[in-house]
Design an enzyme around this catalytic site. Sequence first.
Site, mmCIF file in Angstrom:
data_model
loop_
_atom_site.group_PDB
_atom_site.id
_atom_site.type_symbol
_atom_site.label_atom_id
_atom_site.label_comp_id
_atom_site.label_asym_id
_atom_site.label_seq_id
_atom_site.Cartn_x
_atom_site.Cartn_y
_atom_site.Cartn_z
ATOM 1 N N TYR A 179 -1.580 -0.888 10.503
ATOM 2 C CA TYR A 179 -1.645 -1.067 9.050
ATOM 3 C C TYR A 179 -0.342 -0.601 8.405
ATOM 4 O O TYR A 179 0.250 -1.301 7.570
ATOM 5 C CB TYR A 179 -2.829 -0.283 8.494
ATOM 6 C CG TYR A 179 -3.118 -0.554 7.037
ATOM 7 C CD1 TYR A 179 -3.735 -1.748 6.643
ATOM 8 C CD2 TYR A 179 -2.810 0.376 6.056
ATOM 9 C CE1 TYR A 179 -4.008 -2.004 5.315
ATOM 10 C CE2 TYR A 179 -3.083 0.138 4.723
ATOM 11 C CZ TYR A 179 -3.687 -1.058 4.352
ATOM 12 O OH TYR A 179 -3.966 -1.303 3.022
ATOM 13 N N SER A 226 0.867 -1.180 0.000
ATOM 14 C CA SER A 226 0.000 0.000 0.000
ATOM 15 C C SER A 226 0.897 1.222 0.000
ATOM 16 O O SER A 226 2.075 1.140 0.368
ATOM 17 C CB SER A 226 -0.889 0.002 1.254
ATOM 18 O OG SER A 226 -1.506 1.256 1.454
#
Length: 269
Positions: free
Chosen positions: A144, A131
């Site tokens: 995350y 990501s």
Amino acid sequence: MTRRALVTGGASGLGRALVELLVARGDRVLAVDLAEERPSSVPAGAEYRRLDVRSQQDWDAALAWVREEWSGLDLLVNNAGIATGGRIDVEAMADWERVVSINLLGVARGCHTVTPLFKEQRAGHIVNVASLAGLVHGPGMSSYNATKAGVVALSETLGFELGPWGVDVSVVCPAFFRTNLHESFAGKDTAMQEAGIRLITKASVDASDIARIVLDGIEKRKPIILTDRMGKQAYYGKRFLRPLYDRMMVGQAKRLARKAGADPQEYLP
């Protein structure tokens, strides 16, 4: 040339979009996901097996399948992952353990399992979906960010480590795009989750748009596949305009502190 590809999380979102494109170009594709029976969302023309990326037994079974059915594998796409968000003093450690087990160790298991085959073949391509959060690390997303940064580090490491065997490694770092990823949100910090859901559901591009860019990056064997202008600006801004990047992150942190009812005046200079 027809490729033999295994895509995790292949029944939805970016995984499904990649499976669809790979099948359309004539590749043999094994889509794996959590459902016991083949989901209707898996594109026609792809094979399907259940695989939980946290299970070494499932990975071993998938490896045995590609060896028996295809006599090898050309492309592994470690795409499966979940969304999470939370401030460090709000998010539970159980949520940390869950996201690490899927987003980071799930990718590591895939690489660990398939690497011996790729070394035997002296060929192969590992594509790990991280990501933009693996490259730039905004506040309120520590678990995350940490897992996606770990995937970036793992991919860079393996790019050097496996290069002598003719194995390519790419890491995909998309920003927000429309997908069903937000459905995997779970945990205590509902405010951060609501913000994440808004960013995902209101994004201007969808999984199909990102998949086309990813496939082009795979074809070009790019080590880092950046999929959008915002991601490129953030990545290169952090590298070459670090003071500006720091000010942006400080601003985000102050806004987050205000929402939590704190006075951020003394938070950072």
